[in-house]
Scaffold this motif. Structure first.
Motif, PDB file in Angstrom:
ATOM      1  N   GLY A 174     -15.189   5.337  -8.497  1.00  0.00           N
ATOM      2  CA  GLY A 174     -15.033   6.773  -8.187  1.00  0.00           C
ATOM      3  C   GLY A 174     -15.630   7.139  -6.844  1.00  0.00           C
ATOM      4  O   GLY A 174     -15.045   7.923  -6.088  1.00  0.00           O
ATOM      5  N   GLU A 175     -16.784   6.560  -6.544  1.00  0.00           N
ATOM      6  CA  GLU A 175     -17.413   6.811  -5.249  1.00  0.00           C
ATOM      7  C   GLU A 175     -16.618   6.190  -4.124  1.00  0.00           C
ATOM      8  O   GLU A 175     -16.495   6.746  -3.021  1.00  0.00           O
ATOM      9  CB  GLU A 175     -18.846   6.279  -5.260  1.00  0.00           C
ATOM     10  CG  GLU A 175     -19.789   7.068  -6.161  1.00  0.00           C
ATOM     11  CD  GLU A 175     -21.108   6.366  -6.378  1.00  0.00           C
ATOM     12  OE1 GLU A 175     -22.096   7.061  -6.682  1.00  0.00           O
ATOM     13  OE2 GLU A 175     -21.174   5.115  -6.244  1.00  0.00           O
ATOM     14  N   ALA A 176     -16.046   5.000  -4.389  1.00  0.00           N
ATOM     15  CA  ALA A 176     -15.270   4.295  -3.361  1.00  0.00           C
ATOM     16  C   ALA A 176     -14.019   5.070  -2.982  1.00  0.00           C
ATOM     17  O   ALA A 176     -13.662   5.169  -1.800  1.00  0.00           O
ATOM     18  CB  ALA A 176     -14.893   2.917  -3.858  1.00  0.00           C
ATOM     19  N   VAL A 177     -13.358   5.651  -3.978  1.00  0.00           N
ATOM     20  CA  VAL A 177     -12.135   6.422  -3.707  1.00  0.00           C
ATOM     21  C   VAL A 177     -12.420   7.594  -2.777  1.00  0.00           C
ATOM     22  O   VAL A 177     -11.611   7.945  -1.915  1.00  0.00           O
ATOM     23  CB  VAL A 177     -11.505   6.915  -5.018  1.00  0.00           C
ATOM     24  CG1 VAL A 177     -10.388   7.911  -4.746  1.00  0.00           C
ATOM     25  CG2 VAL A 177     -10.964   5.740  -5.821  1.00  0.00           C
ATOM     26  N   LYS A 178     -13.610   8.191  -2.956  1.00  0.00           N
ATOM     27  CA  LYS A 178     -13.956   9.368  -2.157  1.00  0.00           C
ATOM     28  C   LYS A 178     -14.226   9.035  -0.684  1.00  0.00           C
ATOM     29  O   LYS A 178     -14.272   9.933   0.156  1.00  0.00           O
ATOM     30  CB  LYS A 178     -15.176  10.057  -2.762  1.00  0.00           C
ATOM     31  CG  LYS A 178     -14.907  10.676  -4.130  1.00  0.00           C
ATOM     32  CD  LYS A 178     -16.177  11.280  -4.713  1.00  0.00           C
ATOM     33  CE  LYS A 178     -15.928  11.863  -6.111  1.00  0.00           C
ATOM     34  NZ  LYS A 178     -17.166  12.406  -6.720  1.00  0.00           N
ATOM     35  N   VAL A 179     -14.376   7.742  -0.393  1.00  0.00           N
ATOM     36  CA  VAL A 179     -14.627   7.345   0.995  1.00  0.00           C
ATOM     37  C   VAL A 179     -13.443   7.734   1.875  1.00  0.00           C
ATOM     38  O   VAL A 179     -13.611   8.151   3.024  1.00  0.00           O
ATOM     39  CB  VAL A 179     -14.877   5.820   1.061  1.00  0.00           C
ATOM     40  CG1 VAL A 179     -14.855   5.337   2.512  1.00  0.00           C
ATOM     41  CG2 VAL A 179     -16.206   5.476   0.397  1.00  0.00           C
ATOM     42  N   GLY A 180     -12.237   7.594   1.321  1.00  0.00           N
ATOM     43  CA  GLY A 180     -11.046   8.032   2.044  1.00  0.00           C
ATOM     44  C   GLY A 180     -10.492   7.043   3.042  1.00  0.00           C
ATOM     45  O   GLY A 180      -9.291   6.854   3.161  1.00  0.00           O
ATOM     46  N   ARG A 181     -11.356   6.394   3.788  1.00  0.00           N
ATOM     47  CA  ARG A 181     -10.933   5.415   4.781  1.00  0.00           C
ATOM     48  C   ARG A 181     -11.950   4.282   4.845  1.00  0.00           C
ATOM     49  O   ARG A 181     -13.141   4.536   4.983  1.00  0.00           O
ATOM     50  CB  ARG A 181     -10.797   6.077   6.161  1.00  0.00           C
ATOM     51  CG  ARG A 181     -10.302   5.135   7.252  1.00  0.00           C
ATOM     52  CD  ARG A 181     -10.243   5.824   8.607  1.00  0.00           C
ATOM     53  NE  ARG A 181      -9.236   6.864   8.617  1.00  0.00           N
ATOM     54  CZ  ARG A 181      -7.955   6.671   8.947  1.00  0.00           C
ATOM     55  NH1 ARG A 181      -7.556   5.451   9.269  1.00  0.00           N
ATOM     56  NH2 ARG A 181      -7.101   7.665   8.959  1.00  0.00           N
ATOM     57  N   ALA A 182     -11.448   3.064   4.758  1.00  0.00           N
ATOM     58  CA  ALA A 182     -12.337   1.900   4.793  1.00  0.00           C
ATOM     59  C   ALA A 182     -12.629   1.493   6.230  1.00  0.00           C
ATOM     60  O   ALA A 182     -11.829   1.740   7.124  1.00  0.00           O
ATOM     61  CB  ALA A 182     -11.710   0.748   4.025  1.00  0.00           C
TER      62      ALA A 182
END
Length: 262
Positions: free
Chosen positions: A254-262
């Motif tokens: 869930g936190e990773a998805v919120k990053v938006g851009r890798a």
């Protein structure tokens, strides 16, 4: 949806990777590779870029199915007299890997994360290019779930769709949904870039959408329109940084998805 009747498959599936914590599924063309091999064939040996691009926009708008538009693309190559063997050689000379894929693949192998190619292209072409890029032995170890090819006696050829009754020809969601039904499902990473990945987009735990400067970004447009959470990435090295944090428990999905851009 998960409870819909899956489209009948004309081709077998490999066994699920049971008891894994993570599984990485990835589109091939334009995601693992630097460019889409079927687009390349169509643009250079078939009816050309303009007509192909118009077809993609028709798919994105819902006025055409990927299955029918893709078949028309490939038929244009065959009608221009290009054999399957010639097409394989052209692609081996012109398609290369994403700069970070090898690092990503090595990390997955070291951490017991299966990597499976999920493609709307044709497995024989993928194997041919993959063998050229990473060697025969390594290429044999990567599972490929794709369509197939029918080569006729007169030398002409056509695509054999995995799911001919589906508008996608190959409904990529069918490679994700069986994992959802496991008692202890793994975290599914999916990587894609185009209209052929739309069926899978809603079902991955963590969806990575490739952003290619100066290129079409149809999957990103679809996900934005449909409100599907996703992470943009330019190459697998950048995606790997975030994947490592998830695998090592530093951040949640869930936190990773919120990053938006890798």
């Amino acid at each position: 949806m998960a409870d819909e009747v899956p489209p009948p498959s004309t081709l077998p599936y490999p066994p699920l990777h049971l008891d894994k914590k993570f599984v990485a599924l990835s589109d091939w063309d334009g995601t693992i590779t630097n460019r889409d091999s079927n687009d390349y064939l169509t643009d250079h040996l078939g009816f050309g870029l303009e007509k192909r691009r118009n077809g993609n926009l028709e798919i994105l708008s819902g006025r055409a199915t990927f299955r029918d538009a893709f078949r028309e693309m490939l038929e244009s190559v065959v009608k221009n007299g290009h054999s399957f063997e010639e097409c394989a050689e052209v692609l081996k000379q012109n398609i290369s890997l994403d700069v970070g894929f090898k690092n990503f693949y090595d990390f997955c192998k070291a951490n017991d994360i299966p990597v499976v190619i999920i493609s709307s292209g044709m497995a024989p072409l993928i194997r041919a290019v993959l063998s050229k890029l990473i060697g025969d032995e390594e290429a044999k170890n990567i599972e490929i779930i794709a369509n197939d090819t029918i080569i006729h006696e007169d030398g002409t050829w056509e695509i054999k769709y995995r799911h001919p009754s589906s508008g996608y020809g190959h409904d990529k969601s069918q490679s994700i949904l069986p994992y959802r039904r496991l008692p202890n499902p793994p975290t599914v990473f999916f990587f894609g870039d185009g209209v052929s990945d739309m069926s899978a987009a809603r079902h991955a735990d963590l969806l990575f959408v490739k952003q290619k400067p100066g290129a079409d970004n149809d999957l990103a447009a679809f996900c934005t329109r449909e409100g599907i959470p996703h992470v943009l990435f330019e190459d697998f090295d950048r995606a790997l940084g975030l994947i490592k944090k998830v695998v090592e428990g530093e951040v949640s999905v869930g936190e990773a998805v919120k990053v938006g851009r890798a």
